[in-house]
Design an enzyme around this catalytic site. Structure first.
Site, PDB file in Angstrom:
ATOM      1  N   ARG A  91       0.832  -1.215   0.000  1.00  0.00           N
ATOM      2  CA  ARG A  91       0.000   0.000   0.000  1.00  0.00           C
ATOM      3  C   ARG A  91       0.855   1.247   0.000  1.00  0.00           C
ATOM      4  O   ARG A  91       2.040   1.214   0.350  1.00  0.00           O
ATOM      5  CB  ARG A  91      -0.962   0.043   1.199  1.00  0.00           C
ATOM      6  CG  ARG A  91      -0.278   0.006   2.566  1.00  0.00           C
ATOM      7  CD  ARG A  91      -0.074   1.329   3.233  1.00  0.00           C
ATOM      8  NE  ARG A  91       0.832   1.227   4.351  1.00  0.00           N
ATOM      9  CZ  ARG A  91       2.117   1.505   4.281  1.00  0.00           C
ATOM     10  NH1 ARG A  91       2.667   1.903   3.163  1.00  0.00           N
ATOM     11  NH2 ARG A  91       2.899   1.391   5.340  1.00  0.00           N
ATOM     12  N   HIS A  99       1.596   7.406  11.203  1.00  0.00           N
ATOM     13  CA  HIS A  99       1.880   7.135  12.626  1.00  0.00           C
ATOM     14  C   HIS A  99       0.717   7.549  13.513  1.00  0.00           C
ATOM     15  O   HIS A  99       0.938   8.094  14.604  1.00  0.00           O
ATOM     16  CB  HIS A  99       3.168   7.851  13.077  1.00  0.00           C
ATOM     17  CG  HIS A  99       4.407   7.197  12.553  1.00  0.00           C
ATOM     18  ND1 HIS A  99       4.936   6.073  13.105  1.00  0.00           N
ATOM     19  CD2 HIS A  99       5.198   7.505  11.505  1.00  0.00           C
ATOM     20  CE1 HIS A  99       6.025   5.712  12.442  1.00  0.00           C
ATOM     21  NE2 HIS A  99       6.198   6.565  11.448  1.00  0.00           N
ATOM     22  N   GLY A 125       8.799   1.198   2.838  1.00  0.00           N
ATOM     23  CA  GLY A 125       7.614   1.870   3.378  1.00  0.00           C
ATOM     24  C   GLY A 125       6.355   1.587   2.579  1.00  0.00           C
ATOM     25  O   GLY A 125       5.355   2.285   2.712  1.00  0.00           O
ATOM     26  N   SER A 148       5.707  -4.213   2.315  1.00  0.00           N
ATOM     27  CA  SER A 148       5.956  -5.541   1.743  1.00  0.00           C
ATOM     28  C   SER A 148       5.820  -6.629   2.813  1.00  0.00           C
ATOM     29  O   SER A 148       5.283  -7.701   2.542  1.00  0.00           O
ATOM     30  CB  SER A 148       7.346  -5.601   1.115  1.00  0.00           C
ATOM     31  OG  SER A 148       8.320  -5.302   2.076  1.00  0.00           O
ATOM     32  N   ASP A 181      -1.780  -1.290   7.480  1.00  0.00           N
ATOM     33  CA  ASP A 181      -1.238  -2.030   6.337  1.00  0.00           C
ATOM     34  C   ASP A 181      -2.084  -3.268   6.040  1.00  0.00           C
ATOM     35  O   ASP A 181      -2.425  -3.543   4.891  1.00  0.00           O
ATOM     36  CB  ASP A 181       0.212  -2.460   6.629  1.00  0.00           C
ATOM     37  CG  ASP A 181       1.084  -1.268   6.983  1.00  0.00           C
ATOM     38  OD1 ASP A 181       0.637  -0.132   6.777  1.00  0.00           O
ATOM     39  OD2 ASP A 181       2.208  -1.478   7.479  1.00  0.00           O
ATOM     40  N   ASN A 241      14.614  -0.449   7.294  1.00  0.00           N
ATOM     41  CA  ASN A 241      14.430  -1.821   7.747  1.00  0.00           C
ATOM     42  C   ASN A 241      13.743  -1.832   9.103  1.00  0.00           C
ATOM     43  O   ASN A 241      14.359  -1.684  10.135  1.00  0.00           O
ATOM     44  CB  ASN A 241      15.774  -2.545   7.808  1.00  0.00           C
ATOM     45  CG  ASN A 241      15.560  -4.026   7.996  1.00  0.00           C
ATOM     46  OD1 ASN A 241      14.499  -4.442   8.457  1.00  0.00           O
ATOM     47  ND2 ASN A 241      16.544  -4.821   7.627  1.00  0.00           N
TER      48      ASN A 241
END
Ligand code: A2G
Length: 469
Positions: free
Chosen positions: A54, A61, A152, A155, A199, A242
Site C-alpha cells: 500500500r 503514525h 515503506g 511488503s 497495512d 528496515n
C-alpha cells in the site's frame, strides 16, 4: 460506499482469464510461478493467494494511536501458490533464489528470528490459533513478491496477510475481510513492531479505483474518490527502511512516546490513566474536538524531553511499574521521551486526515490545491515533530515539490523508504523527468534502479484467493 464486511470468496476459473488486474505481464508472472511450482513439487498449485502493498496518502503514525488513515493499495503484491500436502510439513520456496528453501513441521515451528520465512509463520500461526485448527494441513508453497522491500510500501504486511489468507483457505476456514485483517494485525506483532493495523486493513479491504478512509476500534472503512486530474507518484529515496532492525527500534519508541503522552494527559485531566493506551482514547473520554486536544497538549506537556523519573513522578508510579504500564520489551531501556511534539503530530495529523476526506467528498474548485497543502503539512509534521524522516527523504520531497507536485510527503513508517506525491496528470511526464534529473541521475547506482523506484500508481485491488477450479 461504506465498507461491507464480506467473507472471502475465491475467484474461480481459468487463471489466465480470471485475475482482474492482470495484463500480459501478470499472466506470465503466474505462469512462471506455476512452472517453478511444477518443477519443485511435481504437481500444479491448487490455488494462489495475492495480497498487495500500500501507499499511505495521508495519516502517518496515527493508526496505533486510534486514528483513521487514508491509504490505497498498490498494484505490486505478494503471490503465494499452494498445494496442500499430507506429510505434516510446510515447505516454502521463493521465486527469488536469494531466499533459501525452508521446511518446518505444521505443529512444530518457532518465530524466533526475522528470516523471510518467519513472516510466513506469523500469518500461519495467527490463523491456526484464531481458527483453533487442531491439526493444520501441510502445504507446499512458492512465494513471489514484487513490492519494493524496506521501502515503506508494506511488503512485510503484504506477506503476512497473504500467508494468513493461504493458511485459512488451505484449511477450509472462512473469515470476513475485517476479521482476517484484525487477525493479521495482531499476528504481525510476533515479529516486532507494534503497528496499528493500517497495512493489513488496506491489503484486505482495498478496492480498485478508490482510496480508503480506514478507521479503527472497531475496524471500518469508507471509499474515498480522489478528484480527477491528479495522479500519485511513488519515489523511493533508496535509503533502506528496515523496520525489523534500526527503524524498528525508532518505531516502537514512537509508539511508547505516544502511549506515555496519552497517559500523562489523561492523569493530568483526571481520567483513570491506567485504562488509557492511545491518544484517541483521551479525546474520546474528554469528549472534545481535535483543536481542543491540541490546546491541551500545549498546556499540559512541555517541549523538552521527559526523563523516566519525571514520568514516574507525574504518574505516581515506580520505574518497574512504568515498564509494565507504558513500555515494551524493545523499549524498556529508553530514557528520554518527547511527549509534546509526538502528541502534537498525532492530533494534527488526525485532523488533516478528516480534512482530506472532507475535501474529496465536497470537491470545492480548489480541491487539489487543498489536498496538496495537507500532504505537505503532513510531511513537515512527520519531519519536525515526529522526527521520522531523514535527510534523503526531505531532499526528495523538496525535489518532488519543485518538479510540480501539489503535495509531497514521506509514506509509511519513514526513516527511509518512499515518498508519495500528488501531481497534476498533465504534468506527469515533465515531473518524472525532473525528479529523475534532480534525485536519481547524479548517482549511477540510483539511476540503475529508477524503473522500480519512480513510478505513477493508482488505487489497486485488495487481497484475493484465486483458484483454477
Ligand atoms: O508504519 C508501519 O507501516 C506500520 N505497520 C503501520 O501500522 C503504520 O503505523 C505506519 C506509519 O503510519 C506495521 O508496523 C506493520
Amino acid at each position: 460506499m461504506e465498507g461491507e464486511n464480506k467473507e472471502f470468496v475465491p475467484i474461480c476459473g481459468d487463471l489466465n482469464i480470471v485475475y482482474p488486474t492482470s495484463g500480459a505481464a501478470a499472466t506470465s508472472r503466474y505462469q512462471a510461478i506455476k512452472k517453478k511450482f511444477d518443477s519443485l513439487y511435481g504437481v500444479a498449485p491448487l490455488f494462489y493467494c495475492r495480497a498487495p502493498g500500500r501507499v499511505n496518502i495521508i495519516g502517518e503514525h496515527i493508526d496505533y494511536c486510534g486514528y483513521g488513515v487514508l491509504p490505497m493499495a498498490i498494484e505490486q503484491d505478494i503471490v503465494i501458490a499452494v498445494a496442500p500436502s499430507h506429510d505434516g510439513k510446510i515447505v516454502l520456496c521463493n521465486m527469488d533464489t536469494k531466499f533459501k528453501r525452508y521446511e518446518v513441521g505444521t505443529e512444530d515451528y518457532n518465530i524466533d528470528g526475522k528470516e523471510w520465512y518467519h513472516y510466513f509463520l506469523c500469518g500461519y500461526k495467527g490463523i491456526v490459533e484464531h481458527l483453533d485448527i487442531k491439526h493444520p494441513i501441510g502445504m507446499n508453497i512458492v512465494v513471489d513478491g514484487n513490492v519494493p522491500k524496506n521501502a515503506g510500501l508494506s511488503s512485510s504486511s503484504a506477506f503476512v496477510c497473504c500467508s494468513g489468507l493461504a493458511t485459512m483457505h488451505a484449511n477450509g476456514g472462512k473469515l470476513t475481510k475485517i476479521e482476517i485483517a484484525e487477525v493479521c494485525t495482531k499476528c504481525e506483532r510476533y515479529i516486532g513492531t507494534e503497528g496499528g493495523g493500517m497495512d493489513q486493513a488496506c491489503s484486505f479491504l482495498a478496492g480498485f479505483g478508490t482510496a480508503k478512509h480506514i478507521e479503527f476500534d472497531p475496524l471500518r472503512y469508507k471509499d474515498i474518490t480522489i478528484p480527477d486530474g491528479v495522479v500519485f507518484v511513488i519515489a523511493n529515496s533508496l535509503v533502506e527502511m528496515n523496520k525489523s532492525k534500526t527503524a524498528g527500534t525508532h518505531f516502537n519508541v514512537r509508539v511508547v512516546e505516544c502511549r506515555t503522552a496519552a497517559q500523562v494527559l489523561a492523569k493530568t485531566k483526571g481520567i483513570d490513566w491506567k485504562s488509557v493506551r492511545k491518544l484517541a482514547q483521551v479525546q474520546e473520554k474528554l469528549d472534545v474536538t481535535l483543536e481542543k486536544m491540541l490546546e491541551f497538549v500545549d498546556e499540559v506537556l512541555h517541549n523538552e524531553p521527559y526523563t523516566r523519573e519525571e514520568i514516574c513522578k507525574i504518574l505516581e508510579i515506580s520505574d518497574d511499574e512504568l515498564i509494565k504500564q507504558c513500555l515494551s520489551e524493545s523499549t524498556e531501556h529508553v530514557s528520554s521521551f518527547k511527549l509534546q511534539d509526538r502528541a502534537r503530530h498525532v492530533y494534527s495529523e488526525a485532523k488533516r486526515v478528516l480534512e482530506f476526506r472532507e475535501v474529496c467528498e465536497r470537491k470545492p474548485n480548489n480541491a487539489i490545491v487543498c489536498l496538496g497543502g495537507l500532504m505537505n503539512k503532513s510531511h513537515d509534521s512527520c519531519s519536525f515533530q515526529y522526527e521520522c524522516s531523514c535527510d534523503e527523504l526531505d531532499e526528495l520531497v523538496k525535489c518532488c515539490r519543485s518538479a510540480g507536485a501539489l503535495g509531497s510527503r514521506l509514506t509509511g513508517a519513514g526513516w527511509g523508504g518512499c515518498t508519495v506525491s500528488m501531481v497534476p496528470s498533465s504534468l506527469l511526464h515533465d515531473f518524472l523527468h525532473k525528479v529523475q534529473f534532480e534525485y536519481y541521475s547524479k548517482d549511477p547506482a540510483k539511476l540503475a534502479v529508477i524503473n522500480h523506484s519512480l513510478f505513477a500508481t493508482s488505487p489497486g485491488d485488495g487481497a484475493a484467493i484465486i483458484t483454477s477450479e
